[in-house]
Design an enzyme around this catalytic site. Structure first.
Site, PDB file in Angstrom:
ATOM      1  N   HIS A  82       0.834  -1.203   0.000  1.00 47.31           N
ATOM      2  CA  HIS A  82       0.000   0.000   0.000  1.00 47.31           C
ATOM      3  C   HIS A  82       0.867   1.250   0.000  1.00 47.31           C
ATOM      4  O   HIS A  82       1.833   1.351   0.747  1.00 47.31           O
ATOM      5  CB  HIS A  82      -0.891  -0.001   1.252  1.00 47.31           C
ATOM      6  CG  HIS A  82      -1.815   1.168   1.305  1.00 47.31           C
ATOM      7  ND1 HIS A  82      -3.034   1.167   0.672  1.00 47.31           N
ATOM      8  CD2 HIS A  82      -1.690   2.390   1.881  1.00 47.31           C
ATOM      9  CE1 HIS A  82      -3.627   2.331   0.875  1.00 47.31           C
ATOM     10  NE2 HIS A  82      -2.833   3.089   1.605  1.00 47.31           N
ATOM     11  N   ASP A 161     -14.697   3.326   7.966  1.00 45.77           N
ATOM     12  CA  ASP A 161     -13.646   4.191   7.427  1.00 45.77           C
ATOM     13  C   ASP A 161     -14.177   5.023   6.271  1.00 45.77           C
ATOM     14  O   ASP A 161     -13.876   6.207   6.152  1.00 45.77           O
ATOM     15  CB  ASP A 161     -12.440   3.367   6.969  1.00 45.77           C
ATOM     16  CG  ASP A 161     -11.484   4.227   6.156  1.00 45.77           C
ATOM     17  OD1 ASP A 161     -10.919   5.169   6.742  1.00 45.77           O
ATOM     18  OD2 ASP A 161     -11.341   4.000   4.945  1.00 45.77           O
ATOM     19  N   ARG A 168     -14.201  13.497   7.501  1.00 49.87           N
ATOM     20  CA  ARG A 168     -12.936  14.198   7.800  1.00 49.87           C
ATOM     21  C   ARG A 168     -12.530  15.104   6.655  1.00 49.87           C
ATOM     22  O   ARG A 168     -12.003  16.195   6.859  1.00 49.87           O
ATOM     23  CB  ARG A 168     -11.824  13.167   8.067  1.00 49.87           C
ATOM     24  CG  ARG A 168     -11.975  12.462   9.405  1.00 49.87           C
ATOM     25  CD  ARG A 168     -11.107  11.217   9.448  1.00 49.87           C
ATOM     26  NE  ARG A 168      -9.729  11.502   9.162  1.00 49.87           N
ATOM     27  CZ  ARG A 168      -8.910  10.694   8.463  1.00 49.87           C
ATOM     28  NH1 ARG A 168      -9.342   9.547   8.012  1.00 49.87           N
ATOM     29  NH2 ARG A 168      -7.672  11.033   8.257  1.00 49.87           N
ATOM     30  N   SER A 183      -7.177   4.690   9.499  1.00 51.65           N
ATOM     31  CA  SER A 183      -7.942   4.599   8.241  1.00 51.65           C
ATOM     32  C   SER A 183      -7.258   3.607   7.295  1.00 51.65           C
ATOM     33  O   SER A 183      -7.898   2.689   6.762  1.00 51.65           O
ATOM     34  CB  SER A 183      -8.018   6.001   7.619  1.00 51.65           C
ATOM     35  OG  SER A 183      -8.421   5.949   6.286  1.00 51.65           O
ATOM     36  N   LYS A 187      -8.411  -0.793   6.590  1.00 54.28           N
ATOM     37  CA  LYS A 187      -8.707  -1.382   5.276  1.00 54.28           C
ATOM     38  C   LYS A 187      -7.765  -2.544   4.979  1.00 54.28           C
ATOM     39  O   LYS A 187      -8.162  -3.568   4.436  1.00 54.28           O
ATOM     40  CB  LYS A 187      -8.552  -0.321   4.180  1.00 54.28           C
ATOM     41  CG  LYS A 187      -9.699   0.661   4.142  1.00 54.28           C
ATOM     42  CD  LYS A 187      -9.489   1.737   3.097  1.00 54.28           C
ATOM     43  CE  LYS A 187      -8.498   2.778   3.554  1.00 54.28           C
ATOM     44  NZ  LYS A 187      -8.816   4.154   3.248  1.00 54.28           N
TER      45      LYS A 187
HETATM   46  N1  URA Z   1      -5.493   7.383   2.881  1.00 53.24           N
HETATM   47  C1  URA Z   1      -6.458   6.754   3.574  1.00 53.24           C
HETATM   48  O1  URA Z   1      -6.915   5.691   3.183  1.00 53.24           O
HETATM   49  N2  URA Z   1      -6.895   7.335   4.709  1.00 53.24           N
HETATM   50  C2  URA Z   1      -6.424   8.510   5.178  1.00 53.24           C
HETATM   51  O2  URA Z   1      -6.872   8.972   6.211  1.00 53.24           O
HETATM   52  C3  URA Z   1      -5.413   9.144   4.426  1.00 53.24           C
HETATM   53  C4  URA Z   1      -4.960   8.556   3.284  1.00 53.24           C
END
Ligand code: URA
Length: 439
Positions: A82, A161, A168, A183, A187
């Protein structure tokens, strides 16, 4: 339990308990707690911060807010990679096939472009017919058969999320370390891989502009991964200028294919070898970093990685002929060179601005519903540290609209700074942090 008391506790600097965190995450996901109360809590967290324990609990509550993918049907160690997001970041397109050609099971969850940054799914859709809307069965079957599958975030994966991120985004509470770490990690944990390799970007094109903040974010995510029993590695890499030379969906796919043909830019290859060696070590396919790098290089030189890309594209419904004939990828009609305004070294390129140039051309979304133009973008001919004579091409804009091309060219020029002497070189890979799963 009352949401009012939770907000007040955090506002006053208190530490929330597991029960309190679960209460608001579950209540918000179900629509029982309104946006305005969660907004107030996010702002309290933004100012008062979260402890390590709170961040972990928030991550786990969000990860469990929907389905947890069960990848036990996939043989071997499943590795996900990621990136925290950048400009010209086509790393996954190169790395996934190389790692798969070395025997790693790449079971990856990807996203679309966000703000000035691009997304792997949009890039992959440059292959005509390509889809990331896979059923679980097909996802698992593809990984078992060819070693790679990439799917998009479904509505059932970490829905808390999804809701919190959107909130946010519009309440100025994105850039808090604990909120970002939870966050991303929620995932990744829900997506089920055994090992997670994180590419944490720092610099003007990244979310974390300062290296110290990128390091803190990386440390936080590695700790969460360890506590959740997943081997987690974070590489901190430079995003102070675009990665490679191409920015824009199909242009980046073409650069990724060039890289798999052994003709890629140095920075991209260095990053793929650094991240790839961690994937091989985590997946038990190499004993040492040197051995891993050798295997990765072999996969490129033998053509095995390129073949893997073609298999992967085909398995997800795409036209794999484009892997060998890149003229089949979407192409823009207008090519506009941007000449250097003066003699000098390129001393800085405001990287987020380059991402915005691609957005102006139509390569990213203005609204959630926007259709993007996969063919547009820009290709840099000069990067930081290169010398340019006045009139020499700095970049070529690929566009389908003359006015937009000119606007992007102007914006690109304003993003470049020149100097009489060469700028000091800084390391591209800033640090590697790792921890084996199991708290
Ligand atoms: N990427 C994400 O998935 N979440 C965040 O809060 C910032 C970047």
């Amino acid at each position: 339990m009352r949401m009012y008391d939770i907000i007040m506790k955090k506002r006053n600097g208190g530490e929330l308990t597991r029960e309190e965190i679960r209460y608001f995450v579950e209540g918000y996901t179900k629509g029982e707690i309104p946006d305005y109360q969660v907004s107030a809590l996010m702002m309290a967290i933004y100012f008062r911060k979260m402890t390590e324990a709170e961040t972990y609990e928030l991550t786990m509550a969000m990860a469990h807010s929907g389905d947890m993918l069960d990848l036990s049907g996939i043989r071997g160690v499943k590795v996900d990679k990621h990136s925290t997001g950048g400009v010209g970041d086509k790393t996954s397109l190169v790395l996934a096939p190389i790692a798969a050609a070395c025997g790693i099971s790449v079971a990856k969850m990807s996203g679309r472009g966000l703000g000035h940054t691009g997304g792997t799914i949009d890039k992959l859709e440059s292959f005509p017919g390509f889809t990331t809307a896979l059923t679980r069965e097909r996802f698992i079957d593809n990984v078992n058969r060819i070693g790679i599958a990439i799917m998009g975030q479904t509505a059932d994966l970490a829905p808390a999320d999804k809701k919190l991120y959107a909130l946010r985004d519009v309440t100025a509470t994105v850039d808090n370390m604990s909120l970002i770490a939870s966050s991303i990690m929620s995932k990744k944990l829900a997506a089920g891989a055994d090992a997670i390799v994180l590419d944490v970007k720092t610099g003007s094109g990244a979310f974390m502009k300062e290296e110290k903040d990128a390091r803190a974010l990386a440390e936080e995510m590695v700790k969460i991964g360890k506590s959740a029993g997943r081997t987690t590695v974070a590489v901190i890499s430079d995003m102070d200028q675009p990665l490679g030379r191409a920015v824009g969906n199909a242009l980046e796919v073409k650069e990724a294919i060039d890289t798999l043909n052994g003709r890629g830019p140095e920075d991209l290859m260095e990053l793929c070898l650094t991240l790839g060696s961690r994937m091989l070590l985590a997946g038990g396919k190499a004993e040492t970093e040197e051995q891993a790098v050798e295997k990765l290089r072999d996969a490129v030189e033998s053509g095995a990685a390129l073949k893997k890309l073609a298999q992967f594209v085909e398995a997800q419904g795409g036209d794999s002929r484009a892997v060998y004939h890149t003229e089949l990828l979407p192409q823009a009609k207008i090519l506009l060179p941007v000449p250097a305004p003066q003699d000098g070294y390129v001393s800085h390129i405001a990287c987020d601005e380059v991402g915005i140039c691609s957005l102006i051309l139509g390569g990213g979304r203005e609204t959630k519903e926007s259709e993007i133009d996969l063919s547009v973008g820009l290709v840099l001919h000069k990067k930081v540290g290169d010398y340019a004579k006045a009139g020499e091409t700095l970049a070529v804009i690929h566009a389908n609209d003359r006015a937009k091309a000119e606007q992007a060219a102007q914006r690109f020029l304003s993003a470049c700074t020149f100097a009489e002497s060469a700028p000091k070189r800084t390391p591209f890979i800033k640090a590697v942090l790792s921890q084996t799963g199991g708290a």
